[in-house]
Design a protein around this motif. Structure first.
Motif, mmCIF file in Angstrom:
data_model
loop_
_atom_site.group_PDB
_atom_site.id
_atom_site.type_symbol
_atom_site.label_atom_id
_atom_site.label_comp_id
_atom_site.label_asym_id
_atom_site.label_seq_id
_atom_site.Cartn_x
_atom_site.Cartn_y
_atom_site.Cartn_z
ATOM 1 N N ALA A 52 46.941 44.978 35.574
ATOM 2 C CA ALA A 52 46.611 43.917 34.611
ATOM 3 C C ALA A 52 46.842 42.541 35.233
ATOM 4 O O ALA A 52 46.045 41.623 35.044
ATOM 5 C CB ALA A 52 47.450 44.081 33.345
ATOM 6 N N ALA A 53 47.921 42.386 36.000
ATOM 7 C CA ALA A 53 48.199 41.108 36.667
ATOM 8 C C ALA A 53 47.137 40.812 37.728
ATOM 9 O O ALA A 53 46.683 39.669 37.859
ATOM 10 C CB ALA A 53 49.585 41.136 37.292
ATOM 11 N N ARG A 54 46.719 41.816 38.473
ATOM 12 C CA ARG A 54 45.670 41.607 39.470
ATOM 13 C C ARG A 54 44.389 41.120 38.811
ATOM 14 O O ARG A 54 43.772 40.145 39.252
ATOM 15 C CB ARG A 54 45.388 42.888 40.266
ATOM 16 C CG ARG A 54 44.417 42.636 41.432
ATOM 17 C CD ARG A 54 43.700 43.877 41.884
ATOM 18 N NE ARG A 54 42.866 44.494 40.855
ATOM 19 C CZ ARG A 54 41.679 44.033 40.452
ATOM 20 N NH1 ARG A 54 41.174 42.931 40.963
ATOM 21 N NH2 ARG A 54 40.999 44.657 39.517
ATOM 22 N N ARG A 55 43.989 41.789 37.727
ATOM 23 C CA ARG A 55 42.771 41.384 37.014
ATOM 24 C C ARG A 55 42.898 39.956 36.478
ATOM 25 O O ARG A 55 41.940 39.185 36.522
ATOM 26 C CB ARG A 55 42.456 42.362 35.886
ATOM 27 C CG ARG A 55 41.875 43.675 36.377
ATOM 28 C CD ARG A 55 41.278 44.515 35.259
ATOM 29 N NE ARG A 55 42.195 44.742 34.152
ATOM 30 C CZ ARG A 55 43.018 45.771 34.044
ATOM 31 N NH1 ARG A 55 43.035 46.701 34.978
ATOM 32 N NH2 ARG A 55 43.809 45.885 33.008
ATOM 33 N N TYR A 56 44.081 39.594 35.977
ATOM 34 C CA TYR A 56 44.298 38.253 35.431
ATOM 35 C C TYR A 56 44.131 37.195 36.520
ATOM 36 O O TYR A 56 43.399 36.218 36.354
ATOM 37 C CB TYR A 56 45.696 38.162 34.810
ATOM 38 C CG TYR A 56 46.051 36.784 34.330
ATOM 39 C CD1 TYR A 56 45.588 36.311 33.099
ATOM 40 C CD2 TYR A 56 46.852 35.943 35.098
ATOM 41 C CE1 TYR A 56 45.919 35.043 32.650
ATOM 42 C CE2 TYR A 56 47.185 34.674 34.660
ATOM 43 C CZ TYR A 56 46.709 34.232 33.439
ATOM 44 O OH TYR A 56 47.036 32.972 33.003
ATOM 45 N N TYR A 57 44.804 37.363 37.651
ATOM 46 C CA TYR A 57 44.766 36.363 38.713
ATOM 47 C C TYR A 57 43.460 36.372 39.512
ATOM 48 O O TYR A 57 42.986 35.324 39.931
ATOM 49 C CB TYR A 57 45.950 36.538 39.660
ATOM 50 C CG TYR A 57 47.246 36.048 39.058
ATOM 51 C CD1 TYR A 57 47.507 34.693 38.936
ATOM 52 C CD2 TYR A 57 48.203 36.944 38.596
ATOM 53 C CE1 TYR A 57 48.684 34.236 38.376
ATOM 54 C CE2 TYR A 57 49.390 36.493 38.037
ATOM 55 C CZ TYR A 57 49.618 35.133 37.925
ATOM 56 O OH TYR A 57 50.789 34.679 37.362
ATOM 57 N N GLU A 58 42.877 37.511 39.737
ATOM 58 C CA GLU A 58 41.666 37.582 40.561
ATOM 59 C C GLU A 58 40.371 37.464 39.769
ATOM 60 O O GLU A 58 39.381 36.971 40.294
ATOM 61 C CB GLU A 58 41.650 38.882 41.373
ATOM 62 C CG GLU A 58 42.728 38.923 42.433
ATOM 63 C CD GLU A 58 42.677 40.171 43.301
ATOM 64 O OE1 GLU A 58 41.792 41.027 43.094
ATOM 65 O OE2 GLU A 58 43.539 40.284 44.189
ATOM 66 N N GLU A 59 40.389 37.896 38.508
ATOM 67 C CA GLU A 59 39.154 37.921 37.726
ATOM 68 C C GLU A 59 39.218 37.090 36.455
ATOM 69 O O GLU A 59 38.227 36.954 35.742
ATOM 70 C CB GLU A 59 38.793 39.369 37.383
ATOM 71 C CG GLU A 59 38.623 40.256 38.611
ATOM 72 C CD GLU A 59 38.491 41.723 38.268
ATOM 73 O OE1 GLU A 59 38.095 42.052 37.133
ATOM 74 O OE2 GLU A 59 38.808 42.552 39.146
ATOM 75 N N GLY A 60 40.412 36.572 36.124
ATOM 76 C CA GLY A 60 40.564 35.757 34.924
ATOM 77 C C GLY A 60 40.565 36.546 33.629
ATOM 78 O O GLY A 60 40.355 35.982 32.556
ATOM 79 N N ILE A 61 40.802 37.853 33.705
ATOM 80 C CA ILE A 61 40.795 38.708 32.522
ATOM 81 C C ILE A 61 42.193 38.708 31.891
ATOM 82 O O ILE A 61 43.167 39.118 32.510
ATOM 83 C CB ILE A 61 40.379 40.144 32.877
ATOM 84 C CG1 ILE A 61 38.963 40.146 33.460
ATOM 85 C CG2 ILE A 61 40.487 41.068 31.659
ATOM 86 C CD1 ILE A 61 38.525 41.476 34.039
ATOM 87 N N THR A 62 42.288 38.244 30.659
ATOM 88 C CA THR A 62 43.569 38.221 29.963
ATOM 89 C C THR A 62 43.884 39.584 29.356
ATOM 90 O O THR A 62 43.004 40.437 29.233
ATOM 91 C CB THR A 62 43.590 37.143 28.865
ATOM 92 O OG1 THR A 62 42.550 37.429 27.923
ATOM 93 C CG2 THR A 62 43.388 35.750 29.453
ATOM 94 N N CYS A 63 45.139 39.772 28.988
ATOM 95 C CA CYS A 63 45.569 41.040 28.400
ATOM 96 C C CYS A 63 46.764 40.789 27.497
ATOM 97 O O CYS A 63 47.155 39.632 27.271
ATOM 98 C CB CYS A 63 45.913 42.044 29.497
ATOM 99 S SG CYS A 63 47.293 41.516 30.510
ATOM 100 N N SER A 64 47.400 41.833 27.005
ATOM 101 C CA SER A 64 48.531 41.672 26.084
ATOM 102 C C SER A 64 49.876 41.627 26.797
ATOM 103 O O SER A 64 50.911 41.562 26.153
ATOM 104 C CB SER A 64 48.514 42.809 25.050
ATOM 105 O OG SER A 64 48.655 44.045 25.728
#
Length: 70
Positions: A52-64
């Motif tokens: 989830a952290a990788r997706r947030y930093y690399e793709e800008g995808i937020t999560c819970s």
């Protein structure tokens, strides 16, 4: 994933009021750089504590996940 390490030379260490000898040993060369990320101090590779952290930093995808929410 980075597997770099560094050698910590043998040394005396106080533990519970008693001095003990700690042999040479290897430790990772990573350090935390911010929320949910760390990097190797030898090669500079940035790694993540979760997908989830990788997706947030690399793709800008937020999560819970706290700190990564939108």
């Amino acid at each position: 994933m980075c597997t770099h390490t560094r050698t910590v030379k043998g040394h005396w260490q106080s533990e519970g009021g008693e001095d003990i000898w700690v042999d040479d040993h290897e430790v990772p060369t990573t350090r935390d750089i911010d929320l949910h990320r760390y990097e190797c101090t030898k090669c500079g590779k940035v790694m993540y504590y979760s997908e989830a952290a990788r997706r947030y930093y690399e793709e800008g995808i937020t999560c819970s996940v706290k700190g990564l929410e939108g």
